[in-house]
Scaffold this active site. Sequence first.
Site, PDB file in Angstrom:
ATOM      1  N   LEU A   1      13.117 -37.738  24.210  1.00  0.00           N
ATOM      2  CA  LEU A   1      12.337 -37.322  25.378  1.00  0.00           C
ATOM      3  C   LEU A   1      12.456 -38.383  26.479  1.00  0.00           C
ATOM      4  O   LEU A   1      11.615 -39.276  26.590  1.00  0.00           O
ATOM      5  CB  LEU A   1      10.861 -37.123  24.980  1.00  0.00           C
ATOM      6  CG  LEU A   1       9.943 -36.565  26.076  1.00  0.00           C
ATOM      7  CD1 LEU A   1      10.262 -35.111  26.382  1.00  0.00           C
ATOM      8  CD2 LEU A   1       8.477 -36.695  25.668  1.00  0.00           C
TER       9      LEU A   1
ATOM     10  N   ASP B   1      16.733 -47.867  18.362  1.00  0.00           N
ATOM     11  CA  ASP B   1      16.197 -48.760  19.400  1.00  0.00           C
ATOM     12  C   ASP B   1      15.748 -48.022  20.663  1.00  0.00           C
ATOM     13  O   ASP B   1      14.935 -48.541  21.426  1.00  0.00           O
ATOM     14  CB  ASP B   1      17.150 -49.920  19.711  1.00  0.00           C
ATOM     15  CG  ASP B   1      18.546 -49.451  20.055  1.00  0.00           C
ATOM     16  OD1 ASP B   1      18.757 -48.224  20.163  1.00  0.00           O
ATOM     17  OD2 ASP B   1      19.436 -50.314  20.218  1.00  0.00           O
ATOM     18  N   GLY B   2      16.260 -46.791  20.857  1.00  0.00           N
ATOM     19  CA  GLY B   2      15.822 -45.992  22.006  1.00  0.00           C
ATOM     20  C   GLY B   2      14.356 -45.582  21.884  1.00  0.00           C
ATOM     21  O   GLY B   2      13.741 -45.134  22.862  1.00  0.00           O
TER      22      GLY B   2
ATOM     23  N   ASP C   1      23.028 -45.808  12.243  1.00  0.00           N
ATOM     24  CA  ASP C   1      24.000 -46.653  12.941  1.00  0.00           C
ATOM     25  C   ASP C   1      23.991 -48.122  12.520  1.00  0.00           C
ATOM     26  O   ASP C   1      24.944 -48.844  12.777  1.00  0.00           O
ATOM     27  CB  ASP C   1      23.771 -46.572  14.460  1.00  0.00           C
ATOM     28  CG  ASP C   1      23.958 -45.167  14.996  1.00  0.00           C
ATOM     29  OD1 ASP C   1      24.732 -44.407  14.389  1.00  0.00           O
ATOM     30  OD2 ASP C   1      23.328 -44.832  16.017  1.00  0.00           O
TER      31      ASP C   1
ATOM     32  N   GLY D   1      28.409 -43.898  15.085  1.00  0.00           N
ATOM     33  CA  GLY D   1      27.863 -45.256  15.097  1.00  0.00           C
ATOM     34  C   GLY D   1      27.266 -45.658  16.430  1.00  0.00           C
ATOM     35  O   GLY D   1      26.631 -46.695  16.537  1.00  0.00           O
ATOM     36  N   ASN D   2      27.514 -44.846  17.448  1.00  0.00           N
ATOM     37  CA  ASN D   2      26.907 -45.074  18.762  1.00  0.00           C
ATOM     38  C   ASN D   2      27.089 -46.508  19.268  1.00  0.00           C
ATOM     39  O   ASN D   2      26.128 -47.187  19.617  1.00  0.00           O
ATOM     40  CB  ASN D   2      25.411 -44.725  18.689  1.00  0.00           C
ATOM     41  CG  ASN D   2      24.851 -44.423  20.057  1.00  0.00           C
ATOM     42  OD1 ASN D   2      25.586 -44.050  20.971  1.00  0.00           O
ATOM     43  ND2 ASN D   2      23.551 -44.611  20.221  1.00  0.00           N
TER      44      ASN D   2
ATOM     45  N   GLY E   1      39.279 -49.393   1.125  1.00  0.00           N
ATOM     46  CA  GLY E   1      40.610 -49.963   1.313  1.00  0.00           C
ATOM     47  C   GLY E   1      41.384 -49.224   2.393  1.00  0.00           C
ATOM     48  O   GLY E   1      42.627 -49.219   2.372  1.00  0.00           O
TER      49      GLY E   1
ATOM     50  N   GLN F   1      27.447 -36.956   8.423  1.00  0.00           N
ATOM     51  CA  GLN F   1      26.989 -38.328   8.116  1.00  0.00           C
ATOM     52  C   GLN F   1      25.477 -38.499   8.188  1.00  0.00           C
ATOM     53  O   GLN F   1      24.931 -39.464   7.691  1.00  0.00           O
ATOM     54  CB  GLN F   1      27.572 -39.318   9.141  1.00  0.00           C
ATOM     55  CG  GLN F   1      29.045 -39.535   9.040  1.00  0.00           C
ATOM     56  CD  GLN F   1      29.574 -40.201  10.297  1.00  0.00           C
ATOM     57  OE1 GLN F   1      29.581 -41.402  10.403  1.00  0.00           O
ATOM     58  NE2 GLN F   1      30.000 -39.409  11.258  1.00  0.00           N
TER      59      GLN F   1
HETATM   60  O1  F6P Z   1      22.120 -42.534  16.519  1.00  0.00           O
HETATM   61  C1  F6P Z   1      22.551 -41.668  15.541  1.00  0.00           C
HETATM   62  C2  F6P Z   1      23.739 -40.851  16.021  1.00  0.00           C
HETATM   63  O2  F6P Z   1      24.149 -40.018  14.954  1.00  0.00           O
HETATM   64  C3  F6P Z   1      24.914 -41.643  16.558  1.00  0.00           C
HETATM   65  O3  F6P Z   1      25.729 -42.173  15.542  1.00  0.00           O
HETATM   66  C4  F6P Z   1      25.603 -40.614  17.405  1.00  0.00           C
HETATM   67  O4  F6P Z   1      26.354 -41.206  18.442  1.00  0.00           O
HETATM   68  C5  F6P Z   1      24.455 -39.813  17.970  1.00  0.00           C
HETATM   69  O5  F6P Z   1      23.344 -40.031  17.114  1.00  0.00           O
HETATM   70  C6  F6P Z   1      24.728 -38.345  18.059  1.00  0.00           C
HETATM   71  O6  F6P Z   1      23.656 -37.732  18.674  1.00  0.00           O
HETATM   72  P1  F6P Z   1      23.434 -36.156  18.730  1.00  0.00           P
HETATM   73  O7  F6P Z   1      22.983 -35.713  17.378  1.00  0.00           O
HETATM   74  O8  F6P Z   1      22.392 -35.980  19.773  1.00  0.00           O
HETATM   75  O9  F6P Z   1      24.752 -35.544  19.087  1.00  0.00           O
END
Ligand code: F6P
Length: 323
Positions: free
Chosen positions: A73, A103-104, A127, A170-171, A185, A253
């Site tokens: 939001l 962190d957001g 992440d 991983g953002n 590996g 993931q």
């Molecule tokens: O922060 C978690 C994450 O899955 C990130 O790895 C990814 O960049 C982002 O959220 C994806 O966000 P959304 O689900 O809004 O596409």
Amino acid sequence: IKKIGILTSGGDAPGMNAAIAAVVREAKIKGIETYAVYDGYKGLVENNMEKIDPEFAISIMNCGGTAIGSARLPEFKEEKVRQVAVDNLKKEGIEALVVIGGDGSYMGAQRLTEMGINCIGLPGTIDNDIVSSDYTIGFDTALNTVVESIDKIRDTMQSHNRAAVVEIMGNGCGDLPLYAAAATGADIFSIPESKLTKEEILSQVKKLHDEGKRSVIVLVSEKMYDFTSEQLAKDIEAASGYVTRATVLGHVQRGGTPSAMDRVLATACGVFAVEQLVAGKGGLFVGLENGKLVARDIEATLNMPRKDKSQEIKVVRDINEIF
Ligand code: F6P
């Protein structure tokens, strides 16, 4: 303190439900009721809150996702929007809040604390990009999902004498691909902390082809290049001689049953968060630092420099060079 609220914010992460369960149970032990705030900060603004039954909370601790919903939001940056949230909380008699997210989510928690609602932040994201916690809730499960996927991709690449590009979320943080490279590996990885150019990737794959390696796995972090992983696969194929396929792991993931380690971390952080609130504290972020639970000022957490991963990167690059 008689009532606390709990919300999950940002991308969901496996283990968020275990954190909710821990908060609800610890609060109950201390004679406090816990209210679910649905869909993150949105639920605060829309007054979408409801008492959580402790038995229900325990029953969801092994479930993926977040049972109380999550949302982003951006409007929560505006003071007038936050004031609506504060008014709604006061109407319900909710005096404090636990915020589970990336962190957001912490700035909102800090601002609410300044407006009289003590908030404690918990590290909930796949992440692993929260600098003041060794690990984040969700990272271990996501890493296991990534590793399992790469193992499967390797089976088929090895059978067909092919190369694979695997794109990993991983953002901006390369921990998932870095740890996955160590665990599988994988031959080559490119992450924000150690980015390879396309030319470097192509020449490294070609070298492996020329040395006779039967299959090659290339891990790349999402959002790093101005070309797609599909395009990278085509270019690898043209440059190296391997038939090459791309797989974007994407939201797979983020789902799935939380691992035991994520549940343990979530439980420890959840209990510690309630203890902070009962002690009358707010504006804090709770995490694991060098294996110990710590509570730090949210602002200090947000201003900490990124962890130095150069040693891990070097080790993984060195061992994966030998095939
Ligand atoms: O922060 C978690 C994450 O899955 C990130 O790895 C990814 O960049 C982002 O959220 C994806 O966000 P959304 O689900 O809004 O596409």
